[in-house]
Design a protein around this motif. Structure first.
Motif, PDB file in Angstrom:
ATOM      1  N   ALA A 126     -24.331  14.228  26.616  1.00 38.71           N
ATOM      2  CA  ALA A 126     -24.298  15.553  27.387  1.00 38.71           C
ATOM      3  C   ALA A 126     -23.990  16.571  26.270  1.00 38.71           C
ATOM      4  O   ALA A 126     -23.175  16.485  25.485  1.00 38.71           O
ATOM      5  CB  ALA A 126     -22.914  15.592  28.290  1.00 38.71           C
ATOM      6  N   GLY A 127     -24.915  17.494  26.298  1.00 39.02           N
ATOM      7  CA  GLY A 127     -25.044  18.573  25.199  1.00 39.02           C
ATOM      8  C   GLY A 127     -26.140  18.261  24.228  1.00 39.02           C
ATOM      9  O   GLY A 127     -26.229  17.314  23.589  1.00 39.02           O
ATOM     10  N   GLY A 128     -27.145  19.232  24.217  1.00 35.45           N
ATOM     11  CA  GLY A 128     -28.193  19.189  23.194  1.00 35.45           C
ATOM     12  C   GLY A 128     -28.043  20.140  22.137  1.00 35.45           C
ATOM     13  O   GLY A 128     -28.927  20.784  21.664  1.00 35.45           O
ATOM     14  N   GLY A 129     -26.804  20.425  21.610  1.00 32.35           N
ATOM     15  CA  GLY A 129     -26.633  21.176  20.446  1.00 32.35           C
ATOM     16  C   GLY A 129     -26.706  20.484  19.216  1.00 32.35           C
ATOM     17  O   GLY A 129     -27.615  19.269  19.500  1.00 32.35           O
ATOM     18  N   VAL A 130     -26.786  20.782  17.983  1.00 34.32           N
ATOM     19  CA  VAL A 130     -27.081  20.039  16.968  1.00 34.32           C
ATOM     20  C   VAL A 130     -26.567  18.804  16.808  1.00 34.32           C
ATOM     21  O   VAL A 130     -27.296  17.749  16.590  1.00 34.32           O
ATOM     22  CB  VAL A 130     -26.748  20.887  15.450  1.00 34.32           C
ATOM     23  N   ALA A 131     -25.217  18.564  17.116  1.00 37.58           N
ATOM     24  CA  ALA A 131     -24.661  17.090  17.143  1.00 37.58           C
ATOM     25  C   ALA A 131     -25.296  16.412  18.156  1.00 37.58           C
ATOM     26  O   ALA A 131     -25.623  15.198  17.959  1.00 37.58           O
ATOM     27  CB  ALA A 131     -23.153  17.423  17.455  1.00 37.58           C
ATOM     28  N   GLY A 132     -25.577  16.893  19.528  1.00 40.40           N
ATOM     29  CA  GLY A 132     -25.922  16.063  20.587  1.00 40.40           C
ATOM     30  C   GLY A 132     -27.424  15.411  20.357  1.00 40.40           C
ATOM     31  O   GLY A 132     -27.784  14.338  20.552  1.00 40.40           O
ATOM     32  N   ALA A 137     -20.088  12.439  24.633  1.00 41.48           N
ATOM     33  CA  ALA A 137     -19.750  13.926  25.180  1.00 41.48           C
ATOM     34  C   ALA A 137     -19.756  14.659  24.000  1.00 41.48           C
ATOM     35  O   ALA A 137     -19.122  14.588  22.984  1.00 41.48           O
ATOM     36  CB  ALA A 137     -18.278  13.976  25.633  1.00 41.48           C
ATOM     37  N   ALA A 138     -20.991  15.559  24.015  1.00 43.65           N
ATOM     38  CA  ALA A 138     -21.234  16.188  22.924  1.00 43.65           C
ATOM     39  C   ALA A 138     -21.320  17.680  23.410  1.00 43.65           C
ATOM     40  O   ALA A 138     -22.287  18.402  23.063  1.00 43.65           O
ATOM     41  CB  ALA A 138     -22.597  15.935  22.095  1.00 43.65           C
ATOM     42  N   ASP A 139     -20.471  18.041  24.377  1.00 49.09           N
ATOM     43  CA  ASP A 139     -20.723  19.215  25.299  1.00 49.09           C
ATOM     44  C   ASP A 139     -19.781  20.281  24.817  1.00 49.09           C
ATOM     45  O   ASP A 139     -19.436  21.532  25.432  1.00 49.09           O
ATOM     46  CB  ASP A 139     -20.706  19.194  26.729  1.00 49.09           C
ATOM     47  N   GLY A 140     -19.701  20.413  23.377  1.00 54.48           N
ATOM     48  CA  GLY A 140     -18.850  21.595  22.768  1.00 54.48           C
ATOM     49  C   GLY A 140     -17.541  21.643  22.949  1.00 54.48           C
ATOM     50  O   GLY A 140     -16.903  20.852  23.613  1.00 54.48           O
ATOM     51  N   ARG A 160     -16.088   4.077  28.922  1.00 53.69           N
ATOM     52  CA  ARG A 160     -17.469   3.927  28.744  1.00 53.69           C
ATOM     53  C   ARG A 160     -17.994   5.555  28.240  1.00 53.69           C
ATOM     54  O   ARG A 160     -18.932   5.931  28.122  1.00 53.69           O
ATOM     55  CB  ARG A 160     -18.232   4.009  30.267  1.00 53.69           C
ATOM     56  N   THR A 161     -16.844   6.170  27.527  1.00 55.11           N
ATOM     57  CA  THR A 161     -17.131   7.534  26.994  1.00 55.11           C
ATOM     58  C   THR A 161     -16.774   7.831  25.482  1.00 55.11           C
ATOM     59  O   THR A 161     -15.760   7.368  25.371  1.00 55.11           O
ATOM     60  CB  THR A 161     -16.702   8.630  27.637  1.00 55.11           C
ATOM     61  N   ALA A 162     -17.588   8.402  24.612  1.00 61.66           N
ATOM     62  CA  ALA A 162     -16.990   8.676  23.358  1.00 61.66           C
ATOM     63  C   ALA A 162     -17.235  10.141  23.171  1.00 61.66           C
ATOM     64  O   ALA A 162     -18.191  10.807  23.522  1.00 61.66           O
ATOM     65  CB  ALA A 162     -17.854   7.967  22.445  1.00 61.66           C
ATOM     66  N   LEU A 163     -16.157  10.847  22.590  1.00 62.06           N
ATOM     67  CA  LEU A 163     -16.163  12.325  22.228  1.00 62.06           C
ATOM     68  C   LEU A 163     -16.492  12.427  20.743  1.00 62.06           C
ATOM     69  O   LEU A 163     -16.264  11.783  20.109  1.00 62.06           O
ATOM     70  CB  LEU A 163     -14.842  12.901  22.479  1.00 62.06           C
ATOM     71  N   ILE A 164     -17.685  13.391  20.714  1.00 64.42           N
ATOM     72  CA  ILE A 164     -18.139  13.552  19.314  1.00 64.42           C
ATOM     73  C   ILE A 164     -18.051  15.161  19.146  1.00 64.42           C
ATOM     74  O   ILE A 164     -18.010  15.865  20.149  1.00 64.42           O
ATOM     75  CB  ILE A 164     -19.430  12.961  18.888  1.00 64.42           C
ATOM     76  N   ALA A 165     -18.178  15.546  17.795  1.00 57.63           N
ATOM     77  CA  ALA A 165     -18.422  17.059  17.412  1.00 57.63           C
ATOM     78  C   ALA A 165     -17.452  17.908  17.959  1.00 57.63           C
ATOM     79  O   ALA A 165     -16.076  17.620  18.129  1.00 57.63           O
ATOM     80  CB  ALA A 165     -19.813  17.422  17.716  1.00 57.63           C
ATOM     81  N   GLU A 166     -17.622  19.019  18.504  1.00 57.77           N
ATOM     82  CA  GLU A 166     -16.753  20.018  18.938  1.00 57.77           C
ATOM     83  C   GLU A 166     -16.017  19.588  20.388  1.00 57.77           C
ATOM     84  O   GLU A 166     -14.831  20.288  20.326  1.00 57.77           O
ATOM     85  CB  GLU A 166     -17.341  21.546  18.842  1.00 57.77           C
ATOM     86  N   ALA A 167     -16.505  18.715  20.787  1.00 59.63           N
ATOM     87  CA  ALA A 167     -15.678  18.272  22.178  1.00 59.63           C
ATOM     88  C   ALA A 167     -14.394  17.301  21.488  1.00 59.63           C
ATOM     89  O   ALA A 167     -13.523  17.396  22.243  1.00 59.63           O
ATOM     90  CB  ALA A 167     -16.503  17.335  22.906  1.00 59.63           C
ATOM     91  N   ALA A 168     -14.763  16.928  20.399  1.00 59.30           N
ATOM     92  CA  ALA A 168     -13.626  16.254  19.869  1.00 59.30           C
ATOM     93  C   ALA A 168     -12.748  16.912  18.757  1.00 59.30           C
ATOM     94  O   ALA A 168     -11.690  16.872  18.689  1.00 59.30           O
ATOM     95  CB  ALA A 168     -13.982  14.887  19.228  1.00 59.30           C
ATOM     96  N   HIS A 169     -13.370  17.880  18.082  1.00 59.63           N
ATOM     97  CA  HIS A 169     -12.594  18.541  16.880  1.00 59.63           C
ATOM     98  C   HIS A 169     -13.358  19.896  16.614  1.00 59.63           C
ATOM     99  O   HIS A 169     -14.685  19.830  16.558  1.00 59.63           O
ATOM    100  CB  HIS A 169     -12.620  17.744  15.554  1.00 59.63           C
TER     101      HIS A 169
END
Ligand SMILES: Cc1cc2nc3c(=O)[nH]c(=O)nc-3n(C[C@H](O)[C@H](O)[C@H](O)COP(=O)(O)OP(=O)(O)OC[C@H]3O[C@@H](n4cnc5c(N)ncnc54)[C@H](O)[C@@H]3O)c2cc1C
Length: 397
Positions: A11-17, A168-171, A292-301
């Motif tokens: 979820a999220g096609g920013g640079v991280a996604g 989840a890379a949805d910001g 079943r979910t991992a938060l990454i990038a700005e969704a996490a920090h």
């Protein structure tokens, strides 16, 4: 309507996604990546995002692994030295400076700086070439039901997808985080960052300079020369009211103010292509995982743009996810626990480091400003401490 099955939904096609989607597709997983932003060709001003991103070497290596780097290299400027300066005296001038030189720890460079407009467009074009990656621009996640064996996602066009893992890379305002009911802690500093590019007569020589003075740091990061002119990307952090005043100036008056704030280190700055301001916050999700979910990038920090930590921390998240997937089944509880354990400490340490630097930069009181100067002097004089700081900042442990 039929339910599509995939290994991973990003979820999220920013640079991280996009980076997560390409990295997993590269090693053979089926991936669907969705983002509500319109496809590149439908967007107006191609240089609308004036930010640039300084990628440290571990992140560059990840871009090499998915054959993205040769496409970005023409837009990139080398970062050899990171210079930290204190300009917090009564007079506007540099009182103390310390250089972190990549050569000190045996590296040719810390990394490369790339304008965000070039980054995202190039990444989207490249992502479309991966056979097992289905990129859906202009589509958003609308809802999700995560169970222990799979996650069911519905998109805003009604498509239904079953995934073994949701990334989840949805910001920073992550919908997935909200659906999973994961709280986040937010710190507001009353600061904003004015982002712009500027031309200047003196070459930057691959040196990125952070000038600390009350209000926040003023950071000049090298950009490639263009039309024979030397250029830098600049983030000027200031308190809200000062930002409003600066944003109201015309280009010539703003350029003069920026030149003064830069202590004239590269000669007179001439702003080019407009400016934008961004709120500066810190934010940390209370958990990096859900079913079943991992938060990454700005969704996490989220962290203030100091020391190029933001997106580089996000790339470290992706690396940890790939490693955890290799050791465990994709999306399994063990994989997610493994990921959370691998990342929590590093994220917290990086956030604290950035927080300390920002608070030190914000301080108004002269004794504290003098303490900041002494801290810099100590760091400059002690090579082992400096080398440890370089390695830590680069995410090398
Ligand atoms: C001024 C400034 C300078 C910076 N400089 C640096 C730097 O030099 N180095 C560095 O490492 N970091 C830097 N950062 C931080 C870096 O820009 C951020 O970490 C990065 O942009 C965040 O990437 P992201 O992919 O997590 O989030 P975003 O770029 O916000 O992407 C999130 C995406 O999710 C999409 N989305 C939202 N809702 C949904 C939904 N329901 N379904 C699907 N998709 C959705 C959005 O459309 C968006 O495209 C800087 C930040 C600022 C503000």
């Amino acid at each position: 309507m039929t339910v599509e099955k995939t290994d991973i939904l990003v979820a999220g096609g920013g640079v991280a996604g996009l980076m997560a989607a390409m990295s997993f597709a590269q090693i053979g997983y089926s991936v669907i990546c969705v983002d509500p932003s319109p496809p590149v060709s439908d967007r107006g001003d191609e240089r609308a995002d004036l930010r640039s991103t300084a990628f440290l070497m571990p992140a560059v290596e990840m871009m090499q692994e998915v054959a993205l780097w040769p496409l970005l290299a023409p837009h990139a400027a080398e970062l050899r030295v990171m210079r930290l300066c204190d300009s917090g005296g009564v007079e506007n001038g540099i009182r103390e400076q310390v250089d972190f030189d990549a050569a000190e720890i045996g590296y040719e460079r810390f990394g490369w700086n790339i304008p965000n407009w070039a980054l995202r467009d190039t990444m989207i074009g490249h992502a479309e070439r991966f056979e097992t990656l289905d990129l859906r621009m202009g589509r958003a996640v609308k809802s999700m039901l995560a169970r222990t064996n799979a996650a069911r996602i519905t998109l805003d066009d009604g498509a239904r997808i079953e995934a073994k893992l949701v990334i989840a890379a949805d910001g920073r305002n992550s919908l997935i985080r909200e659906i999973l009911d994961i709280p986040s802690r937010t710190t507001r500093y009353g600061q904003k960052g004015i982002v712009f590019a500027a031309r200047h007569p003196e070459p930057h020589d691959g040196i990125s300079t952070e000038l600390h003075r009350t209000g926040g740091p003023f950071t000049l990061v090298p950009l490639p020369d263009e039309g024979g002119a030397h250029r830098s990307a600049i983030v000027w952090m200031e308190t809200g009211p000062n930002v409003a005043d600066l944003m109201a100036l015309d280009d010539d008056a703003f350029s003069a103010a920026a030149t003064q704030r830069s202590c004239n280190i590269l000669g007179p700055l001439q702003v080019e292509g407009g400016r934008r301001s961004w709120p500066i916050i810190s934010q940390q999700a209370e958990s990096l995982i859900g079913a079943r979910t991992a938060l990454i990038a700005e969704a996490a920090h989220v962290m203030p743009p100091i020391g190029a930590q933001g997106l580089n921390t996000s790339f470290a998240d992706i690396r940890a996810l790939i490693d955890a997937a290799g050791r465990n089944g994709i999306g399994s509880e063990q994989m997610l626990d493994d990921y959370a354990q691998a990342r929590q400490r590093d994220i917290t340490l990086r956030e604290r480091g950035v927080e300390v630097l920002n608070r030190a930069a914000l301080t108004d009181a002269q004794p504290l400003r003098d303490l900041r100067r002494s801290g810099l002097r100590l760091l400059g004089g002690l090579a082992p401490l400096r080398h440890a700081a370089i390695r830590r900042g680069m995410g090398l442990g």
